[in-house]
Design a protein around this motif. Structure first.
Motif, PDB file in Angstrom:
ATOM      1  N   ASN A 129      10.796   9.118 -25.380  1.00  0.00           N
ATOM      2  CA  ASN A 129      10.011   8.618 -26.512  1.00  0.00           C
ATOM      3  C   ASN A 129      10.902   8.516 -27.747  1.00  0.00           C
ATOM      4  OD1 ASN A 129       8.137   8.096 -28.543  1.00  0.00           O
ATOM      5  ND2 ASN A 129       6.588   9.431 -27.620  1.00  0.00           N
ATOM      6  N   PRO A 130      11.014   7.333 -28.378  1.00  0.00           N
ATOM      7  CA  PRO A 130      11.835   7.191 -29.588  1.00  0.00           C
ATOM      8  C   PRO A 130      11.351   8.059 -30.747  1.00  0.00           C
ATOM      9  CG  PRO A 130      11.301   5.043 -28.661  1.00  0.00           C
ATOM     10  CD  PRO A 130      10.462   6.033 -27.929  1.00  0.00           C
ATOM     11  N   LEU A 131      10.149   8.573 -30.663  1.00  0.00           N
ATOM     12  CA  LEU A 131       9.624   9.453 -31.719  1.00  0.00           C
ATOM     13  C   LEU A 131      10.534  10.654 -31.940  1.00  0.00           C
ATOM     14  CD1 LEU A 131       5.955  10.617 -32.138  1.00  0.00           C
ATOM     15  CD2 LEU A 131       7.753  12.313 -32.011  1.00  0.00           C
ATOM     16  N   LEU A 132      11.109  11.188 -30.863  1.00  0.00           N
ATOM     17  CA  LEU A 132      11.925  12.393 -30.969  1.00  0.00           C
ATOM     18  C   LEU A 132      13.174  12.168 -31.806  1.00  0.00           C
ATOM     19  CD1 LEU A 132      11.634  13.690 -27.291  1.00  0.00           C
ATOM     20  CD2 LEU A 132      10.364  14.463 -29.303  1.00  0.00           C
ATOM     21  N   ASN A 133      13.647  10.937 -31.860  1.00  0.00           N
ATOM     22  CA  ASN A 133      14.832  10.646 -32.686  1.00  0.00           C
ATOM     23  C   ASN A 133      14.538  10.769 -34.173  1.00  0.00           C
ATOM     24  OD1 ASN A 133      16.288  10.051 -30.330  1.00  0.00           O
ATOM     25  ND2 ASN A 133      15.655   7.891 -30.381  1.00  0.00           N
ATOM     26  N   HIS A 134      13.264  10.696 -34.540  1.00  0.00           N
ATOM     27  CA  HIS A 134      12.867  10.776 -35.953  1.00  0.00           C
ATOM     28  C   HIS A 134      12.249  12.137 -36.308  1.00  0.00           C
ATOM     29  CE1 HIS A 134      13.498   6.432 -36.328  1.00  0.00           C
ATOM     30  NE2 HIS A 134      12.821   6.300 -35.191  1.00  0.00           N
ATOM     31  N   LEU A 135      12.173  13.032 -35.322  1.00  0.00           N
ATOM     32  CA  LEU A 135      11.566  14.344 -35.562  1.00  0.00           C
ATOM     33  C   LEU A 135      12.626  15.268 -36.158  1.00  0.00           C
ATOM     34  CD1 LEU A 135       8.820  15.680 -35.197  1.00  0.00           C
ATOM     35  CD2 LEU A 135       9.596  16.548 -32.987  1.00  0.00           C
ATOM     36  N   LYS A 136      12.748  15.246 -37.474  1.00  0.00           N
ATOM     37  CA  LYS A 136      13.783  15.995 -38.187  1.00  0.00           C
ATOM     38  C   LYS A 136      13.166  17.153 -38.968  1.00  0.00           C
ATOM     39  CE  LYS A 136      16.526  11.770 -38.719  1.00  0.00           C
ATOM     40  NZ  LYS A 136      17.169  10.839 -39.679  1.00  0.00           N
ATOM     41  N   ASN A 137      14.039  18.137 -39.258  1.00  0.00           N
ATOM     42  CA  ASN A 137      13.617  19.316 -40.025  1.00  0.00           C
ATOM     43  C   ASN A 137      12.432  20.031 -39.371  1.00  0.00           C
ATOM     44  OD1 ASN A 137      15.574  18.737 -42.017  1.00  0.00           O
ATOM     45  ND2 ASN A 137      14.150  17.361 -43.070  1.00  0.00           N
ATOM     46  N   THR A 138      12.369  19.953 -38.054  1.00  0.00           N
ATOM     47  CA  THR A 138      11.280  20.592 -37.309  1.00  0.00           C
ATOM     48  C   THR A 138      11.843  21.191 -36.037  1.00  0.00           C
ATOM     49  OG1 THR A 138       9.660  19.001 -38.148  1.00  0.00           O
ATOM     50  CG2 THR A 138       9.041  20.239 -36.192  1.00  0.00           C
ATOM     51  N   ASN A 139      11.525  22.439 -35.764  1.00  0.00           N
ATOM     52  CA  ASN A 139      11.945  23.090 -34.527  1.00  0.00           C
ATOM     53  C   ASN A 139      11.045  22.629 -33.378  1.00  0.00           C
ATOM     54  OD1 ASN A 139      13.965  24.647 -35.784  1.00  0.00           O
ATOM     55  ND2 ASN A 139      12.456  26.167 -36.424  1.00  0.00           N
ATOM     56  N   TRP A 140      11.644  22.174 -32.304  1.00  0.00           N
ATOM     57  CA  TRP A 140      10.871  21.756 -31.144  1.00  0.00           C
ATOM     58  C   TRP A 140      11.683  22.008 -29.883  1.00  0.00           C
ATOM     59  CZ3 TRP A 140      12.727  17.814 -27.989  1.00  0.00           C
ATOM     60  CH2 TRP A 140      13.732  16.997 -28.520  1.00  0.00           C
ATOM     61  N   ARG A 141      10.978  22.119 -28.780  1.00  0.00           N
ATOM     62  CA  ARG A 141      11.631  22.357 -27.494  1.00  0.00           C
ATOM     63  C   ARG A 141      10.764  21.774 -26.395  1.00  0.00           C
ATOM     64  NH1 ARG A 141       9.874  26.865 -24.462  1.00  0.00           N
ATOM     65  NH2 ARG A 141       8.163  28.020 -25.430  1.00  0.00           N
ATOM     66  N   TYR A 142      11.406  21.502 -25.258  1.00  0.00           N
ATOM     67  CA  TYR A 142      10.706  20.922 -24.124  1.00  0.00           C
ATOM     68  C   TYR A 142       9.948  21.995 -23.346  1.00  0.00           C
ATOM     69  CZ  TYR A 142      13.207  16.471 -24.667  1.00  0.00           C
ATOM     70  OH  TYR A 142      13.685  15.286 -25.132  1.00  0.00           O
ATOM     71  N   THR A 143       8.863  21.569 -22.748  1.00  0.00           N
ATOM     72  CA  THR A 143       8.113  22.421 -21.844  1.00  0.00           C
ATOM     73  C   THR A 143       7.542  21.547 -20.742  1.00  0.00           C
ATOM     74  OG1 THR A 143       6.345  24.061 -21.691  1.00  0.00           O
ATOM     75  CG2 THR A 143       5.950  22.168 -23.126  1.00  0.00           C
ATOM     76  N   SER A 144       7.184  22.163 -19.618  1.00  0.00           N
ATOM     77  CA  SER A 144       6.668  21.389 -18.482  1.00  0.00           C
ATOM     78  C   SER A 144       5.703  22.238 -17.681  1.00  0.00           C
ATOM     79  CB  SER A 144       7.825  20.906 -17.590  1.00  0.00           C
ATOM     80  OG  SER A 144       8.554  22.013 -17.086  1.00  0.00           O
ATOM     81  N   SER A 145       4.957  21.577 -16.831  1.00  0.00           N
ATOM     82  CA  SER A 145       4.014  22.278 -15.963  1.00  0.00           C
ATOM     83  C   SER A 145       4.776  23.078 -14.915  1.00  0.00           C
ATOM     84  CB  SER A 145       3.087  21.273 -15.270  1.00  0.00           C
ATOM     85  OG  SER A 145       2.364  20.518 -16.219  1.00  0.00           O
ATOM     86  N   LYS A 146       4.339  24.314 -14.714  1.00  0.00           N
ATOM     87  CA  LYS A 146       5.004  25.190 -13.746  1.00  0.00           C
ATOM     88  C   LYS A 146       3.959  25.860 -12.867  1.00  0.00           C
ATOM     89  CE  LYS A 146       8.985  26.243 -16.685  1.00  0.00           C
ATOM     90  NZ  LYS A 146       9.763  27.316 -17.358  1.00  0.00           N
ATOM     91  N   GLY A 147       4.163  25.792 -11.573  1.00  0.00           N
ATOM     92  CA  GLY A 147       3.248  26.438 -10.651  1.00  0.00           C
ATOM     93  C   GLY A 147       1.843  25.876 -10.785  1.00  0.00           C
ATOM     94  N   GLY A 148       0.888  26.767 -10.989  1.00  0.00           N
ATOM     95  CA  GLY A 148      -0.496  26.329 -11.134  1.00  0.00           C
ATOM     96  C   GLY A 148      -0.879  26.059 -12.569  1.00  0.00           C
TER      97      GLY A 148
END
Length: 237
Positions: A129-148
């Motif tokens: 998503n090109p949105l992430l290239n403009h997400l500045k001055n904000t802490n963020w990290r990836y997450t995903s579905s795991k198990g159930g």
């Protein structure tokens, strides 16, 4: 008077006479030297002053002696201080702190936990998503579905699920957003960021407004990916 012992009476008179003579002699001495008593008083005061001065000198000597026994500490200021000491003090204060009389360690794990709690969670499906290239001055990290544990949001901002959609994608897959909203419709704290990246959006906006109303979503309309990123930054403040 005849019954009075003359011997005893005479002895009393003799005693009185002797007292008068002694008193007269003292008066004569005082008359001959009227300043004798005052000089004695002056001498007494001088002796008292000398004794007091001697005591003061002794106290002063004791104080000076005690001061010479105590080692003088060097004066530490911004000029004379070791420049590396400040860094050492900061390091020690960061490593340990006092709490209820016990020492606790401020390790990186606790620090990371505090930072992560304020971070925006981004579903791994949003990596392109090109949105992430403009997400500045904000802490963020990836997450995903795991198990159930299934993740239904695209972004999680301050515990608020956020879905992302563009007009172009919605025209291609009209039923996509309905399927994405259904698992999150149990609460009213959801957000849909909709990017108008094509013309003829009026009818689509009316449809999305109805979907948001009936599924507990707030609709935020943006006209660029940069504006969408600013929405997330604002929500995370």
């Amino acid at each position: 008077m005849n019954n009075t012992d003359p011997t005893s009476f005479e002895s009393i008179l003799a005693g009185v006479k002797r007292l008068r003579q002694q008193h007269g002699a003292n008066d004569n001495d005082a008359a001959r030297n009227p300043h004798q008593e005052s000089r004695n008083e002056v001498n007494d005061r001088e002796r008292n002053l000398e004794q007091g001065s001697a005591q003061e000198r002794q106290i002063t000597n004791n104080i000076q002696t005690s001061q010479t026994d105590v080692p003088k500490e060097p004066i530490i200021n911004a000029i004379t201080r070791d420049p590396t000491q400040f860094d050492k003090d900061i390091q020690e204060s960061d490593e340990t702190s006092s709490f209820n009389g016990n020492k606790r360690s401020l390790n990186n794990t606790n620090l990371d936990a505090r930072v992560i709690s304020k971070a925006v969670l981004v579903n791994t499906t949003q990596k392109d998503n090109p949105l992430l290239n403009h997400l500045k001055n904000t802490n963020w990290r990836y997450t995903s579905s795991k198990g159930g544990q299934k993740i239904y949001y695209d972004y999680l901002v301050r515990q608020r699920p956020v879905l992302f959609l563009t007009l172009t994608y919605h025209k291609l897959y009209a039923d996509y957003i309905t399927r994405r909203m259904t698992p999150l419709s149990k609460n009213d704290n959801n957000i849909l960021i909709f990017v108008v990246d094509d013309s003829n959006s009026e009818d689509t906006l009316r449809e999305l407004t109805k979907l948001c109303m009936f599924n507990g979503f707030t609709l935020l309309v943006a006209f660029s990916f940069e504006q969408s990123a600013k929405y997330i930054q604002y929500l995370n403040k």
